[in-house]
Write a protein that holds these residues in place. Sequence first.
Motif, PDB file in Angstrom:
ATOM      1  N   ALA A 145       0.826  -1.206   0.000  1.00 25.16           N
ATOM      2  CA  ALA A 145       0.000   0.000   0.000  1.00 25.16           C
ATOM      3  C   ALA A 145       0.863   1.261   0.000  1.00 25.16           C
ATOM      4  CB  ALA A 145      -0.932   0.003   1.206  1.00 25.16           C
ATOM      5  N   THR A 146       1.971   1.213   0.742  1.00 27.26           N
ATOM      6  CA  THR A 146       2.816   2.405   0.861  1.00 27.26           C
ATOM      7  C   THR A 146       3.942   2.424  -0.170  1.00 27.26           C
ATOM      8  OG1 THR A 146       4.216   1.281   2.484  1.00 27.26           O
ATOM      9  CG2 THR A 146       2.398   2.631   3.342  1.00 27.26           C
ATOM     10  N   GLY A 147       4.169   1.276  -0.806  1.00 22.63           N
ATOM     11  CA  GLY A 147       5.290   1.203  -1.747  1.00 22.63           C
ATOM     12  C   GLY A 147       6.630   1.075  -1.051  1.00 22.63           C
ATOM     13  N   ILE A 148       6.600   0.750   0.233  1.00 19.75           N
ATOM     14  CA  ILE A 148       7.834   0.548   0.991  1.00 19.75           C
ATOM     15  C   ILE A 148       8.109  -0.946   1.066  1.00 19.75           C
ATOM     16  CG2 ILE A 148       8.891   0.721   3.292  1.00 19.75           C
ATOM     17  CD1 ILE A 148       7.402   3.390   3.604  1.00 19.75           C
ATOM     18  N   ASP A 149       9.248  -1.360   0.548  1.00 16.62           N
ATOM     19  CA  ASP A 149       9.558  -2.783   0.545  1.00 16.62           C
ATOM     20  C   ASP A 149      10.122  -3.188   1.900  1.00 16.62           C
ATOM     21  OD1 ASP A 149       9.387  -5.142  -0.826  1.00 16.62           O
ATOM     22  OD2 ASP A 149      11.366  -4.978  -1.740  1.00 16.62           O
ATOM     23  N   ASP A 189      -2.965   7.606  -3.767  1.00 15.10           N
ATOM     24  CA  ASP A 189      -1.887   8.571  -4.040  1.00 15.10           C
ATOM     25  C   ASP A 189      -1.454   9.289  -2.762  1.00 15.10           C
ATOM     26  OD1 ASP A 189      -1.969   7.831  -6.668  1.00 15.10           O
ATOM     27  OD2 ASP A 189      -3.051   9.616  -7.366  1.00 15.10           O
ATOM     28  N   ALA A 190      -2.420   9.588  -1.894  1.00 16.78           N
ATOM     29  CA  ALA A 190      -2.088  10.290  -0.646  1.00 16.78           C
ATOM     30  C   ALA A 190      -1.221   9.411   0.246  1.00 16.78           C
ATOM     31  CB  ALA A 190      -3.372  10.684   0.081  1.00 16.78           C
ATOM     32  N   LEU A 191      -1.537   8.126   0.289  1.00 18.79           N
ATOM     33  CA  LEU A 191      -0.734   7.221   1.109  1.00 18.79           C
ATOM     34  C   LEU A 191       0.676   7.092   0.545  1.00 18.79           C
ATOM     35  CD1 LEU A 191      -0.522   5.326   3.472  1.00 18.79           C
ATOM     36  CD2 LEU A 191      -1.566   3.533   2.075  1.00 18.79           C
ATOM     37  N   ARG A 192       0.766   6.964  -0.756  1.00 14.68           N
ATOM     38  CA  ARG A 192       2.090   6.894  -1.402  1.00 14.68           C
ATOM     39  C   ARG A 192       2.889   8.174  -1.161  1.00 14.68           C
ATOM     40  NH1 ARG A 192       3.669   2.457  -4.775  1.00 14.68           N
ATOM     41  NH2 ARG A 192       2.177   0.834  -4.281  1.00 14.68           N
ATOM     42  N   ALA A 193       2.206   9.312  -1.210  1.00 13.95           N
ATOM     43  CA  ALA A 193       2.888  10.588  -0.975  1.00 13.95           C
ATOM     44  C   ALA A 193       3.397  10.663   0.462  1.00 13.95           C
ATOM     45  CB  ALA A 193       1.942  11.748  -1.272  1.00 13.95           C
ATOM     46  N   ALA A 194       2.590  10.165   1.407  1.00 14.24           N
ATOM     47  CA  ALA A 194       3.024  10.159   2.813  1.00 14.24           C
ATOM     48  C   ALA A 194       4.264   9.290   2.974  1.00 14.24           C
ATOM     49  CB  ALA A 194       1.886   9.654   3.701  1.00 14.24           C
ATOM     50  N   ALA A 195       4.308   8.205   2.231  1.00 14.08           N
ATOM     51  CA  ALA A 195       5.455   7.286   2.333  1.00 14.08           C
ATOM     52  C   ALA A 195       6.744   7.928   1.842  1.00 14.08           C
ATOM     53  CB  ALA A 195       5.167   6.010   1.544  1.00 14.08           C
ATOM     54  N   THR A 196       6.641   8.839   0.892  1.00 10.09           N
ATOM     55  CA  THR A 196       7.865   9.467   0.371  1.00 10.09           C
ATOM     56  C   THR A 196       8.573  10.294   1.440  1.00 10.09           C
ATOM     57  OG1 THR A 196       6.726  11.451  -0.425  1.00 10.09           O
ATOM     58  CG2 THR A 196       6.917   9.608  -1.971  1.00 10.09           C
ATOM     59  N   LEU A 197       7.835  10.706   2.461  1.00 11.66           N
ATOM     60  CA  LEU A 197       8.444  11.515   3.529  1.00 11.66           C
ATOM     61  C   LEU A 197       9.490  10.732   4.310  1.00 11.66           C
ATOM     62  CD1 LEU A 197       5.201  13.225   4.909  1.00 11.66           C
ATOM     63  CD2 LEU A 197       6.902  14.219   3.365  1.00 11.66           C
ATOM     64  N   VAL A 198       9.346   9.403   4.338  1.00 14.74           N
ATOM     65  CA  VAL A 198      10.262   8.594   5.161  1.00 14.74           C
ATOM     66  C   VAL A 198      10.958   7.491   4.365  1.00 14.74           C
ATOM     67  CG1 VAL A 198       9.243   8.959   7.435  1.00 14.74           C
ATOM     68  CG2 VAL A 198       8.239   7.259   5.885  1.00 14.74           C
ATOM     69  N   ARG A 199      10.762   7.484   3.058  1.00 16.93           N
ATOM     70  CA  ARG A 199      11.283   6.375   2.262  1.00 16.93           C
ATOM     71  C   ARG A 199      12.790   6.171   2.456  1.00 16.93           C
ATOM     72  NH1 ARG A 199       8.560   4.005  -1.355  1.00 16.93           N
ATOM     73  NH2 ARG A 199       7.187   5.771  -1.717  1.00 16.93           N
ATOM     74  N   ASP A 200      13.529   7.245   2.668  1.00 13.83           N
ATOM     75  CA  ASP A 200      14.989   7.125   2.783  1.00 13.83           C
ATOM     76  C   ASP A 200      15.490   7.173   4.224  1.00 13.83           C
ATOM     77  OD1 ASP A 200      15.210   6.976  -0.004  1.00 13.83           O
ATOM     78  OD2 ASP A 200      15.137   9.159  -0.176  1.00 13.83           O
ATOM     79  N   ARG A 201      14.602   7.081   5.182  1.00 15.13           N
ATOM     80  CA  ARG A 201      15.009   7.132   6.601  1.00 15.13           C
ATOM     81  C   ARG A 201      15.581   5.780   7.021  1.00 15.13           C
ATOM     82  NH1 ARG A 201      12.339  10.588  10.235  1.00 15.13           N
ATOM     83  NH2 ARG A 201      13.317   9.311  11.828  1.00 15.13           N
ATOM     84  N   ARG A 202      16.883   5.601   6.883  1.00 16.26           N
ATOM     85  CA  ARG A 202      17.511   4.312   7.202  1.00 16.26           C
ATOM     86  C   ARG A 202      17.636   4.085   8.694  1.00 16.26           C
ATOM     87  NH1 ARG A 202      16.184   1.468   3.030  1.00 16.26           N
ATOM     88  NH2 ARG A 202      15.527   3.210   1.795  1.00 16.26           N
ATOM     89  N   ASP A 203      17.337   5.120   9.506  1.00 17.05           N
ATOM     90  CA  ASP A 203      17.353   4.899  10.954  1.00 17.05           C
ATOM     91  C   ASP A 203      16.069   4.218  11.422  1.00 17.05           C
ATOM     92  OD1 ASP A 203      16.093   7.329  10.078  1.00 17.05           O
ATOM     93  OD2 ASP A 203      15.911   7.933  12.179  1.00 17.05           O
ATOM     94  N   LEU A 204      15.101   4.069  10.526  1.00 16.02           N
ATOM     95  CA  LEU A 204      13.844   3.391  10.852  1.00 16.02           C
ATOM     96  C   LEU A 204      13.787   2.055  10.132  1.00 16.02           C
ATOM     97  CD1 LEU A 204      11.346   6.385  10.385  1.00 16.02           C
ATOM     98  CD2 LEU A 204      12.394   5.593  12.517  1.00 16.02           C
ATOM     99  N   SER A 231      11.791  -0.939   8.050  1.00 14.96           N
ATOM    100  CA  SER A 231      10.786  -0.854   6.981  1.00 14.96           C
ATOM    101  C   SER A 231       9.385  -0.740   7.572  1.00 14.96           C
ATOM    102  CB  SER A 231      10.866  -2.102   6.096  1.00 14.96           C
ATOM    103  OG  SER A 231      12.159  -2.303   5.625  1.00 14.96           O
ATOM    104  N   THR A 232       9.133  -1.518   8.598  1.00 15.33           N
ATOM    105  CA  THR A 232       7.808  -1.497   9.224  1.00 15.33           C
ATOM    106  C   THR A 232       7.530  -0.136   9.840  1.00 15.33           C
ATOM    107  OG1 THR A 232       7.930  -3.867   9.670  1.00 15.33           O
ATOM    108  CG2 THR A 232       6.341  -2.597  10.969  1.00 15.33           C
ATOM    109  N   GLN A 233       8.521   0.430  10.520  1.00 13.87           N
ATOM    110  CA  GLN A 233       8.319   1.751  11.121  1.00 13.87           C
ATOM    111  C   GLN A 233       8.037   2.797  10.046  1.00 13.87           C
ATOM    112  OE1 GLN A 233      12.057   1.822  13.257  1.00 13.87           O
ATOM    113  NE2 GLN A 233      11.040   1.518  15.221  1.00 13.87           N
ATOM    114  N   ARG A 234       8.711   2.708   8.922  1.00 15.93           N
ATOM    115  CA  ARG A 234       8.469   3.675   7.845  1.00 15.93           C
ATOM    116  C   ARG A 234       7.052   3.523   7.285  1.00 15.93           C
ATOM    117  NH1 ARG A 234      12.645   2.219   3.928  1.00 15.93           N
ATOM    118  NH2 ARG A 234      13.664   0.897   5.430  1.00 15.93           N
TER     119      ARG A 234
END
Length: 160
Positions: free
Chosen positions: A95-99, A129-144, A146-149
């Motif tokens: 749903a979020t596009g976060i693997d 689209d809104a959920l995917r957009a929200a995911a882009t805010l944390v997509r590169d946060r390697r301190d989190l 995958s589940t947390q993102r």
Amino acid sequence: MERALRAEAASEVPCGECTACCTSSQFVHIDADETETLARIPNALVFPAPRSTDGTVVLGYDQHGKCPMLIDDACSIYPHRPRACRTYDCRVFVATGIDLEEDNQSAIAARARRWRFDVVDDTDRVAYDALRAAATLVRDRRDLTSTQRAVFAVRQYGKR
Ligand code: SF4
């Protein structure tokens, strides 16, 4: 999933025969108020959650990464399974596009990638689209993790 995160409902995931999240070396946190759950798990299988002072404990896993409460490929305490298990929803990754990238969770990742969402109208499209957009805010946060993102994205989406 928003309701599950607010502890208002369990996730309704049609797991079928899948037990990937019960066999993927996951530490399951159990809060002190989950008395019905704790009464059904032997004390020897749980330990205090690190840095927790509120009585939260953790249920571990065996040398194969399997939850000790999984017996004959079924949760032996299913009606009283931990809140963390009730609210887990592997569809959040698609749903979020976060693997799901963690090595020990590849079975969950493989299953999660098979979910497909039907986007049938504009309301669905806007929400997706809104959920995917929200995911882009944390997509590169390697301190989190995958589940947390992914969970962050759902919570952020809920604030829209
Ligand atoms: S408590 Fe039950 S649902 Fe939760 S990980 Fe263990 S076997 Fe799976």
